[in-house]
Scaffold this active site. Structure first.
Site, mmCIF file in Angstrom:
data_model
loop_
_atom_site.group_PDB
_atom_site.id
_atom_site.type_symbol
_atom_site.label_atom_id
_atom_site.label_comp_id
_atom_site.label_asym_id
_atom_site.label_seq_id
_atom_site.Cartn_x
_atom_site.Cartn_y
_atom_site.Cartn_z
ATOM 1 N N HIS A 192 0.848 -1.198 0.000
ATOM 2 C CA HIS A 192 0.000 0.000 0.000
ATOM 3 C C HIS A 192 0.884 1.249 0.000
ATOM 4 O O HIS A 192 0.445 2.340 0.357
ATOM 5 C CB HIS A 192 -0.945 0.007 1.210
ATOM 6 N N LYS A 194 2.953 4.499 -1.277
ATOM 7 C CA LYS A 194 2.919 5.571 -2.272
ATOM 8 C C LYS A 194 4.282 6.258 -2.178
ATOM 9 O O LYS A 194 4.510 7.101 -1.309
ATOM 10 C CB LYS A 194 1.793 6.569 -2.001
#
Length: 302
Positions: A192, A194
């Site tokens: 997950h 970024k």
């Protein structure tokens, strides 16, 4: 599932001592601006001023404030704020920039938007400054294939927060050639993260935060003909931190800043690099009827 967290230890000032907003570092000023934009209570905002931000002089706080913004507010947020932060840390460059973006959600992408991200990473004075750039060999996006999700420790039932729709991928304008299979360096984990890695021969930095690679997360800047002024529209609220690699470390390896190894000791690269191209494999798709049905069946729901 894995993710990344940024922590920094800032000492509290002496009892009764409080800085002014203008005394803060770039990081501190943008953090406070974000707190104000969110409407946090005054006692919380005043509390920010009771800490010594000297430890953040080499960092930048980057944010996206939801809504429409003009003038100075436009310059501080979204993709325009990213390019401003790059310049604030003296990281701007005209040299070719290698760009790697790991994302956990993919929307409707096109080359125009990705070229804007590339220019922001170069420190171009957006939205006014425009350059002709060719990103096809210098920009890579990391997102798992269906096979990678299926082979993960949790299997496909663990992929529900990794989102992509086939209608975006199958669009004629979608930049498929830029995509790489995200495979964690820790076998079996999905991501997950970024994270944006940017480097040239003279500078290297990483963004770690909440913003995926989308116009919703970074905003869209355009000229408002009615108001005769530049404007940025942002759908999301996002924030993250820009972390630099000290220039002296780059000078020690002239001509070798091509991979993610330059970030070792600063922001560990969580995915295998260089990564495999999709080569005919399909990406992981979720948020479509068939995927929702599959997840419902796995959960024992009707």
């Amino acid at each position: 599932m894995e993710n990344s967290v940024f922590l920094v230890d800032l000492p509290r000032l002496a009892e009764g001592v409080q800085q002014s907003k203008n005394d803060l570092t770039f990081f501190g000023q943008e953090l406070l601006y974000f707190c104000e934009a969110m409407g946090l209570d005054k006692d919380i905002r005043d509390g920010v001023l009771k800490f010594d931000f000297a430890n953040t002089s080499h960092l930048a706080f980057v944010h996206t404030v939801g809504g429409s913004h003009y003038s100075n507010n436009m310059k501080r947020t979204g993709i325009v704020g990213l390019s401003r932060a790059v310049r604030a840390l003296n990281l701007q460059t005209q040299d070719p920039v290698e760009t790697d973006f790991a994302a956990s959600s993919i929307g409707s992408l096109n080359m125009d938007f990705l070229e804007s991200i590339y220019l922001a990473a170069s420190g171009a004075d957006l939205p006014v400054e425009k350059r002709e750039v060719d990103i096809k060999d210098r920009f890579r996006i990391y997102f798992p294939t269906h096979d990678t999700v299926a082979a993960s420790t949790g299997g496909i039932q663990n992929g529900g927060t990794v989102c992509f729709q086939s209608k975006w991928y199958n669009s004629d304008r979608f930049p498929k050639t830029l995509f790489r299979d995200y495979q964690s360096t820790r076998t079996g984990l999905l991501s997950h993260n970024k994270i944006l890695f940017s480097r040239s021969q003279k500078q290297a930095w990483a963004y770690v935060g909440s913003a995926n690679i989308s116009e919703s997360a970074w905003g869209k800047a355009f000229f408002d003909k009615a108001k005769k002024a530049w404007k940025i529209n942002c759908r999301n609220w996002e924030c993250g931190v820009l972390i630099i690699v000290p220039p002296e470390e780059l000078e020690a390896q002239p001509g070798k800043v091509v991979g993610t190894e330059v970030f070792k000791g600063h922001v560990e690269c969580p995915f295998k690099y260089p990564a495999e191209k999709y080569a005919g494999r399909k990406p992981w798709f979720f948020m479509e009827r068939e995927e929702r049905s599959a997840f419902a069946a796995l959960a024992g729901e009707p």
